[in-house]
Design a protein around this motif. Sequence first.
Motif, PDB file in Angstrom:
ATOM      1  N   PHE A 120      17.216  63.053  75.945  1.00 44.43           N
ATOM      2  CA  PHE A 120      17.101  61.804  76.412  1.00 44.43           C
ATOM      3  C   PHE A 120      15.979  61.505  77.329  1.00 44.43           C
ATOM      4  O   PHE A 120      15.184  61.145  78.121  1.00 44.43           O
ATOM      5  CB  PHE A 120      18.445  61.911  77.264  1.00 44.43           C
ATOM      6  CG  PHE A 120      18.997  60.848  78.178  1.00 44.43           C
ATOM      7  CD1 PHE A 120      18.726  59.018  77.828  1.00 44.43           C
ATOM      8  CD2 PHE A 120      19.115  60.534  79.161  1.00 44.43           C
ATOM      9  CE1 PHE A 120      19.175  58.549  78.473  1.00 44.43           C
ATOM     10  CE2 PHE A 120      19.589  60.115  80.535  1.00 44.43           C
ATOM     11  CZ  PHE A 120      19.356  58.682  78.984  1.00 44.43           C
ATOM     12  N   LEU A 121      15.545  62.342  78.340  1.00 39.67           N
ATOM     13  CA  LEU A 121      14.592  62.859  79.675  1.00 39.67           C
ATOM     14  C   LEU A 121      13.160  62.447  79.153  1.00 39.67           C
ATOM     15  O   LEU A 121      12.627  61.545  79.961  1.00 39.67           O
ATOM     16  CB  LEU A 121      14.906  63.918  80.031  1.00 39.67           C
ATOM     17  CG  LEU A 121      13.877  63.942  81.565  1.00 39.67           C
ATOM     18  CD1 LEU A 121      14.680  63.382  82.419  1.00 39.67           C
ATOM     19  CD2 LEU A 121      14.695  65.118  82.052  1.00 39.67           C
ATOM     20  N   ALA A 122      12.729  62.817  77.921  1.00 39.22           N
ATOM     21  CA  ALA A 122      11.307  62.247  77.820  1.00 39.22           C
ATOM     22  C   ALA A 122      11.391  60.967  77.696  1.00 39.22           C
ATOM     23  O   ALA A 122      10.484  60.505  77.092  1.00 39.22           O
ATOM     24  CB  ALA A 122      10.932  63.112  76.219  1.00 39.22           C
ATOM     25  N   ALA A 123      12.744  60.805  76.823  1.00 36.80           N
ATOM     26  CA  ALA A 123      13.059  59.209  75.653  1.00 36.80           C
ATOM     27  C   ALA A 123      12.567  58.318  76.954  1.00 36.80           C
ATOM     28  O   ALA A 123      12.439  57.466  76.933  1.00 36.80           O
ATOM     29  CB  ALA A 123      14.152  59.280  74.675  1.00 36.80           C
ATOM     30  N   PHE A 124      13.180  58.617  78.039  1.00 36.28           N
ATOM     31  CA  PHE A 124      14.070  57.782  79.482  1.00 36.28           C
ATOM     32  C   PHE A 124      12.046  58.075  80.014  1.00 36.28           C
ATOM     33  O   PHE A 124      11.467  56.771  80.742  1.00 36.28           O
ATOM     34  CB  PHE A 124      14.858  58.579  80.053  1.00 36.28           C
ATOM     35  CG  PHE A 124      14.422  57.665  81.077  1.00 36.28           C
ATOM     36  CD1 PHE A 124      14.921  56.517  82.253  1.00 36.28           C
ATOM     37  CD2 PHE A 124      14.148  58.097  82.269  1.00 36.28           C
ATOM     38  CE1 PHE A 124      14.975  55.678  82.858  1.00 36.28           C
ATOM     39  CE2 PHE A 124      14.499  58.087  83.591  1.00 36.28           C
ATOM     40  CZ  PHE A 124      15.093  56.057  83.869  1.00 36.28           C
ATOM     41  N   ALA A 125      11.248  59.128  80.334  1.00 33.70           N
ATOM     42  CA  ALA A 125       9.930  59.092  80.859  1.00 33.70           C
ATOM     43  C   ALA A 125       9.013  58.625  80.584  1.00 33.70           C
ATOM     44  O   ALA A 125       7.467  58.054  80.677  1.00 33.70           O
ATOM     45  CB  ALA A 125       9.582  60.375  81.366  1.00 33.70           C
ATOM     46  N   ALA A 126       8.984  58.807  78.568  1.00 34.55           N
ATOM     47  CA  ALA A 126       8.228  58.898  78.394  1.00 34.55           C
ATOM     48  C   ALA A 126       6.969  57.182  78.564  1.00 34.55           C
ATOM     49  O   ALA A 126       5.882  56.469  78.421  1.00 34.55           O
ATOM     50  CB  ALA A 126       7.859  58.921  76.719  1.00 34.55           C
ATOM     51  N   PRO A 127       8.613  55.720  77.289  1.00 35.29           N
ATOM     52  CA  PRO A 127       7.732  54.908  78.044  1.00 35.29           C
ATOM     53  C   PRO A 127       6.890  54.174  79.899  1.00 35.29           C
ATOM     54  O   PRO A 127       6.350  53.374  79.911  1.00 35.29           O
ATOM     55  CB  PRO A 127       8.781  53.778  77.522  1.00 35.29           C
ATOM     56  CG  PRO A 127       9.711  54.367  77.597  1.00 35.29           C
ATOM     57  CD  PRO A 127       9.137  56.089  77.121  1.00 35.29           C
ATOM     58  N   ALA A 148      12.121  56.040  87.475  1.00 37.84           N
ATOM     59  CA  ALA A 148      13.322  54.321  87.522  1.00 37.84           C
ATOM     60  C   ALA A 148      12.611  53.017  88.920  1.00 37.84           C
ATOM     61  O   ALA A 148      12.270  52.122  88.773  1.00 37.84           O
ATOM     62  CB  ALA A 148      14.877  54.881  88.297  1.00 37.84           C
ATOM     63  N   VAL A 149      11.843  54.655  90.186  1.00 42.57           N
ATOM     64  CA  VAL A 149      11.518  53.215  90.639  1.00 42.57           C
ATOM     65  C   VAL A 149      10.329  52.356  90.551  1.00 42.57           C
ATOM     66  O   VAL A 149      10.134  51.537  90.257  1.00 42.57           O
ATOM     67  CB  VAL A 149      11.362  53.246  92.252  1.00 42.57           C
ATOM     68  CG1 VAL A 149      10.146  54.488  92.159  1.00 42.57           C
ATOM     69  CG2 VAL A 149      11.367  52.679  93.421  1.00 42.57           C
ATOM     70  N   LEU A 150       9.598  53.320  89.915  1.00 39.80           N
ATOM     71  CA  LEU A 150       8.261  53.094  89.196  1.00 39.80           C
ATOM     72  C   LEU A 150       8.516  51.724  88.070  1.00 39.80           C
ATOM     73  O   LEU A 150       7.620  50.523  87.985  1.00 39.80           O
ATOM     74  CB  LEU A 150       7.410  54.127  88.434  1.00 39.80           C
ATOM     75  CG  LEU A 150       6.196  53.763  87.795  1.00 39.80           C
ATOM     76  CD1 LEU A 150       5.286  53.133  89.280  1.00 39.80           C
ATOM     77  CD2 LEU A 150       5.289  54.829  87.888  1.00 39.80           C
TER      78      LEU A 150
END
Lengths: 221, 221, 221, 221
Positions: free
Chosen positions: C19-26, C127-129
């Motif tokens: 989940f973390l990876a799927a959140f970070a990647a895009p 998230a902020v980015l």
Amino acid sequence: MTRWERATSTPLTIAALVFLAAFAAPILWWPTPPEVVAVCSVLALLTWAAFLIDYLVRLKLAPVKRTFVRRHLMDLLAVALPMLRSLRLLRVVTILTLLDRRARLRGRVITHLVGATVLLGFCASLAVLSAERSSPEANIITFGDAVWWALSTMATVGYGDRYPVTAAGRWVGAGLMIGGVAILGTVTATISSWLIQHLDTSNEVDRLQAENAELKRRLEG
Amino acid sequence: MTRWERATSTPLTIAALVFLAAFAAPILWWPTPPEVVAVCSVLALLTWAAFLIDYLVRLKLAPVKRTFVRRHLMDLLAVALPMLRSLRLLRVVTILTLLDRRARLRGRVITHLVGATVLLGFCASLAVLSAERSSPEANIITFGDAVWWALSTMATVGYGDRYPVTAAGRWVGAGLMIGGVAILGTVTATISSWLIQHLDTSNEVDRLQAENAELKRRLEG
Amino acid sequence: MTRWERATSTPLTIAALVFLAAFAAPILWWPTPPEVVAVCSVLALLTWAAFLIDYLVRLKLAPVKRTFVRRHLMDLLAVALPMLRSLRLLRVVTILTLLDRRARLRGRVITHLVGATVLLGFCASLAVLSAERSSPEANIITFGDAVWWALSTMATVGYGDRYPVTAAGRWVGAGLMIGGVAILGTVTATISSWLIQHLDTSNEVDRLQAENAELKRRLEG
Amino acid sequence: MTRWERATSTPLTIAALVFLAAFAAPILWWPTPPEVVAVCSVLALLTWAAFLIDYLVRLKLAPVKRTFVRRHLMDLLAVALPMLRSLRLLRVVTILTLLDRRARLRGRVITHLVGATVLLGFCASLAVLSAERSSPEANIITFGDAVWWALSTMATVGYGDRYPVTAAGRWVGAGLMIGGVAILGTVTATISSWLIQHLDTSNEVDRLQAENAELKRRLEG
């Protein structure tokens, strides 16, 4: 407390307050009329003389000179170095304690904390204003700005809308930050100690006391 | 708690909430229609009257008037000084405690902490917005800006993208910083007390208890 | 720990990492190719399904449903509200604890502290980015800016060279400040508890123990 | 302490001071003459060699190699990674402790605290100046700026009038923030532990002691 210390306590506190007034007046009254500058300089000199005489008398009365010097280093610095003369103002904080001598340790800490915060903030505001006002790039130009800057520095908020730009102003800022960190730490520590003291830990002590009481009863019975 | 206090507890809490609403409405609803201003002024007056009557009745019921005045100084200030009327809102925090009366000391500290933080942040946001909005150089011009500023001040982050520029706004900021420092200190203190209580120190107490138990056994045997 | 919890511990931790990876990647891979967006959406959906199934099974196995729901409120929020899905990442912090189960309380606090700080900082940066990047007035436009902003916010330094300007970015900032305050408080509390435990107070306990030992000796002699 | 450690204590401390001087000189003396650069590089190499030899000898003397490596991980990092060479400076802080070996725990904590703060602030100022000076958008361009920035970062004030803009400068800032948080936490913890130790809790212990004393008297009588 020796007889000399009892006798000089009130005059020296008044001297410290006069010193504070003589320090504040030429900064708050701007541009300062030359007579005010002259009067304040004389007053600053007189209070310095008072503190010097007090130090010398106490040194003379001390049984072991070396111990006295080592134990009253702050007094020596306050008298010897004009830059650190604000240390003499600490005496003003001491009055607050005298008013509240019967208070317990935490009470005395709180009294000192409030006194030191107000005094530190007030003196730093005056000092930074005096240092910055003459600089063309300065952004601290009124007493209101200076107080706002001092407050936001002591609370470690540091918006950055006001900040010192001169070397003298930055020294004041450095002192204020160190003082602010100490004050914040003491605030947290005071709350911590209160909480810890009133928490369930005391239940454990109560239980131990109860057990001791029972032991005593058995010994007597 | 006297009968009067039990009877007025709910009505006064409602009065405090009405006061909060009457304080918030004209600031959030901008530009305020004149009727809203009128209604809110009347409500503010009514809640003030309620708090005044409550103070006077409690003063009359008190056995020693002087002791009552000294112990309820905050109530007096909240009633007498319009500038400090926000003190009346403290009553709202009190409800949280009532809901949680069975909680232990730390639980009550946490409840008060959260309540005070939200209330302080909300009121400071409203007050700063009301003070700044009319100034041409202000950078806090929406309620969102005000909340963001209040939060970054209470956490002592202080980015400096938003900051008060008027004297009134800076007074609000000063109060918020002092409140923020107290809140931060209490957060740290609460965590500290929890950690200290659950740490190995308790092992020492356990050992002492075990020794006491053994002593008791020997006395009995 | 029930059998189900033992069996799902590893898969769910992997799901949280996915989940973390799927959140970070895009967010890190910018502009994101449409295929990456698609893959990450599917992965996010799958991990959500995994957490949902786990919650439902545990709910079914629980003897008293109401107690289970009340005690696992955070799990419910993490599954039910897409906005709070980052709560699922807390599971990643849990692994650190598993590695260090034999550690004493303070050791576990430190492990959690470091894990939570890194995870919170990393997620807030992402998230902020993601929130700021699309805004024309934004000053957080690279991942480096975002990490720098997150760090200076968590340490409550808040230079103000980087700060969120969008509503979404400010919500992230609000969460980060609250997290930062909690982390700072825990750091201070951990040091405090260590110091207090190793200080002279223990001498007092030692003296009490010695006295108890003497009492015991007298009883025996 | 082994014989080798006693024998190398003074030389290694001198080596650390030489290393500090060789690190500071080319940054403070700007633009640096090529001879100074050459001398400083040689000195840095020599001090590195001294630390490397010390590490290898101690490794050879250690009864169990693996335990030694695990226990002296920081020494290994300081020798192996040029980026972390500033860890060698920790030795300078150690001298302060040696001077004050008889001090109690809190005394040693305060000594370390002051030493670490000064050393951290000084090194971070040098490092940030060295990183920023070459950047065209930098606002930290003199040593005075760098010290002011370091101080306002460590106190978590963070005005934002000075801040690093390069990646290297931000890494220095990250380290300084983490160090600053640790220092602030330790300041608060030290004050806390002092307050808690001197507070009324001790009264409880006194009462317990008094009761124990009475128990003892009864046993004897």
